[in-house]
Motif scaffolding. Structure first.
Motif, PDB file in Angstrom:
ATOM      1  N   UNK A   9       0.808  -1.216   0.000  1.00  0.00           N
ATOM      2  CA  UNK A   9       0.000   0.000   0.000  1.00  0.00           C
ATOM      3  C   UNK A   9       0.845   1.272   0.000  1.00  0.00           C
ATOM      4  N   UNK A  10       1.925   1.238  -0.785  1.00  0.00           N
ATOM      5  CA  UNK A  10       2.756   2.433  -0.968  1.00  0.00           C
ATOM      6  C   UNK A  10       2.389   3.061  -2.305  1.00  0.00           C
ATOM      7  N   UNK A  11       1.900   4.283  -2.287  1.00  0.00           N
ATOM      8  CA  UNK A  11       1.485   4.938  -3.524  1.00  0.00           C
ATOM      9  C   UNK A  11       2.698   5.242  -4.403  1.00  0.00           C
ATOM     10  N   UNK A  12       2.440   5.364  -5.702  1.00  0.00           N
ATOM     11  CA  UNK A  12       3.532   5.585  -6.653  1.00  0.00           C
ATOM     12  C   UNK A  12       4.289   6.881  -6.383  1.00  0.00           C
ATOM     13  N   UNK A  13       3.603   7.876  -5.806  1.00  0.00           N
ATOM     14  CA  UNK A  13       4.262   9.156  -5.532  1.00  0.00           C
ATOM     15  C   UNK A  13       5.340   9.034  -4.462  1.00  0.00           C
ATOM     16  N   UNK A  14       5.274   7.970  -3.652  1.00  0.00           N
ATOM     17  CA  UNK A  14       6.292   7.748  -2.610  1.00  0.00           C
ATOM     18  C   UNK A  14       7.179   6.551  -2.935  1.00  0.00           C
ATOM     19  N   UNK A  15       7.001   5.966  -4.117  1.00  0.00           N
ATOM     20  CA  UNK A  15       7.736   4.758  -4.455  1.00  0.00           C
ATOM     21  C   UNK A  15       9.242   4.901  -4.380  1.00  0.00           C
ATOM     22  N   UNK A  16       9.756   6.075  -4.760  1.00  0.00           N
ATOM     23  CA  UNK A  16      11.204   6.261  -4.764  1.00  0.00           C
ATOM     24  C   UNK A  16      11.802   6.244  -3.357  1.00  0.00           C
ATOM     25  N   UNK A  17      10.967   6.384  -2.331  1.00  0.00           N
ATOM     26  CA  UNK A  17      11.457   6.372  -0.948  1.00  0.00           C
ATOM     27  C   UNK A  17      11.375   4.981  -0.316  1.00  0.00           C
ATOM     28  N   UNK A  18      10.830   4.016  -1.079  1.00  0.00           N
ATOM     29  CA  UNK A  18      10.657   2.662  -0.543  1.00  0.00           C
ATOM     30  C   UNK A  18      11.049   1.645  -1.603  1.00  0.00           C
ATOM     31  N   UNK A  19      12.332   1.561  -1.874  1.00  0.00           N
ATOM     32  CA  UNK A  19      12.831   0.679  -2.930  1.00  0.00           C
ATOM     33  C   UNK A  19      13.582  -0.545  -2.411  1.00  0.00           C
ATOM     34  N   UNK A  20      13.882  -0.607  -1.128  1.00  0.00           N
ATOM     35  CA  UNK A  20      14.730  -1.680  -0.591  1.00  0.00           C
ATOM     36  C   UNK A  20      14.086  -3.051  -0.773  1.00  0.00           C
ATOM     37  N   UNK A  21      14.899  -4.037  -1.019  1.00  0.00           N
ATOM     38  CA  UNK A  21      14.446  -5.427  -1.093  1.00  0.00           C
ATOM     39  C   UNK A  21      15.196  -6.325  -0.114  1.00  0.00           C
TER      40      UNK A  21
END
Length: 428
Positions: free
Chosen positions: A234-246
């Motif tokens: 539930x991470x919106x695309x506008x914040x995707x760049x802040x949540x990239x870790x795998x």
């Protein structure tokens, strides 16, 4: 937006909120010992000596196998500062177990054995929407340690022993919510610990027929999760760049423990034990995480290893060395039946303002009872029950700001733990 750092997983790595001995150290390694409040360093009760004091193993003249399992039920409640709704955990059950087998000549001085036990493990799930959901919603932890052991009686009064402690299996699953402007997202971390080695050594001394002394040392082991999996929901695309870790890496020090014990047997029916343990929790000062990988959520502009816009975080733990005390007794009603009882007091290594939801630790009082019944010459049943009452523990938001620990939540915690246990032993 400033996201609270993900700083709890390491403390949850191999935590033992259910039935601990301060911090996240568990003491459920033998059913007879649990029934006597957890004593065992200065006694040669049974094959669980491999855990409590390997030096005492050579004084146990019977070969044998024993197995035990406990059902740890933690009742943890939380109230936010100023009062409000009391939040309680889901009533999950954790089942730490122990298995021992030892062999040696009946009249000989040498004895060897193998021990398998689960000294760290817990499962906690807080109520949906609770005030600390951005620090923790649930964790599920598992661990298995294996310890091959040898012991040798130097004389009929003194023996020594040592075991190689192997972290054979460790796993953690942690979940928490993420605060976003329009809705809450969530993050899940799932990883397995690398195999690590330590040792457990001890000396057992019986100066008279009625008194015995023991000293043991369990070494520090660094539990390390490498390339654990990170996933977001539930991470919106506008914040995707802040949540990239795998992936994530973290190391948690499992502290060294010095233990001293005294055993007294005034007659053939009564056995009394007193243990003191000194745990070097001060080695646990900070908890550091490194995040890596790229799930593509940020598109071409996404930076690798981002969790809330950062790929590294550090959390203050500032643990202090702590003491635990145990007193227990056994009374042999007959050749077949033995009754046990014990008390204990543990000082928490967690300072005020540093309490975390995954280990809402506090000074605690322990009460225990147990019994064994031998069915015939070789086979027997061991039962135990342990109750732990944690002191109420409170911290304010001002405490967290002053200590630089705002990655956790202010409020009041209260914990009770109930641990019934059952074991079987076969000697030959």
């Amino acid at each position: 937006m400033k996201l609270k750092s993900l700083l709890l997983v390491g403390g949850a790595l191999l935590t033992g909120t259910a039935a601990t001995a301060g911090g996240f150290q568990v003491n459920l390694a033998g059913q007879k010992n649990v029934g006597m409040g957890g004593v065992g360093v200065g006694l040669a009760l049974d094959h669980a000596a491999m855990f409590y004091n390997p030096g005492a193993l050579a004084m146990i003249r019977q070969n044998g196998v024993q197995v035990g399992v406990n059902a740890a039920l933690a009742r943890v409640s939380y109230v936010q500062p100023g009062g409000g709704t009391q939040r309680e955990l889901q009533h999950n059950v954790v089942t730490p177990f122990n298995l021992y087998a030892s062999f040696g000549p009946a009249e000989g001085k040498f004895r060897a054995g193998i021990a398998v036990y689960t000294p760290f493990g817990s499962k906690l799930e807080y109520a949906s929407g609770w005030e600390g959901r951005y620090s923790l919603t649930q964790i599920d932890l598992q661990s298995i340690f294996v310890q091959p052991t040898i012991s040798y009686a130097l004389t009929d009064k003194i023996s020594v022993g040592a075991g190689l402690v192997v972290l054979a299996y460790g796993a953690v699953n942690l979940q928490k919510d993420i605060p976003l402007p329009s809705s809450n997202g969530s993050i899940e971390l799932d990883g397995k610990a690398e195999h690590k080695l330590g040792y457990n050594a001890g000396i057992y001394f019986k100066p008279t027929d009625n008194v015995s002394l023991g000293f043991s040392y369990r070494s520090k082991v660094d539990a390390h999760v490498k390339s654990g999996d990170v996933s977001f929901n539930n991470i919106s695309s506008s914040f995707g760049s802040r949540f990239t870790a795998t992936k994530f890496d973290v190391t948690l020090p499992l502290p060294a423990t010095f233990s001293f014990g005294v055993g007294v047997t005034p007659n053939d029916k009564v056995t009394i034990g007193l243990d003191a343990n000194y745990v070097q929790w001060s080695k646990y000062q900070t908890l550091n995480f490194a995040f890596s990988g790229n799930n593509g959520q940020g598109g071409t502009s996404g930076v690798d290893g981002q969790v809330g816009g950062a790929n590294f975080s550090s959390s203050k733990r500032s643990y202090q060395d702590a003491l635990t005390f145990r007193l227990g007794g056994q009374y042999k009603v007959s050749d077949a039946l033995a009754l046990r009882a014990g008390v204990g007091y543990d000082f928490s290594p967690v300072k005020d303002g540093y309490v975390t939801p995954e280990t809402p630790d506090a000074d605690r009082v322990l009460l225990s009872a147990g019994a064994s019944y031998d069915v015939g010459e070789h086979f027997g049943v061991d039962a135990s029950f342990l109750f732990e009452d944690f002191k109420k523990r409170s911290q304010t938001q001002r405490d967290l700001i002053t200590n630089g620990t705002t990655d956790r939540v202010a409020g009041t915690y209260k914990t009770f733990i109930f641990v019934p246990g059952l074991g079987l032993h076969y000697n030959f």
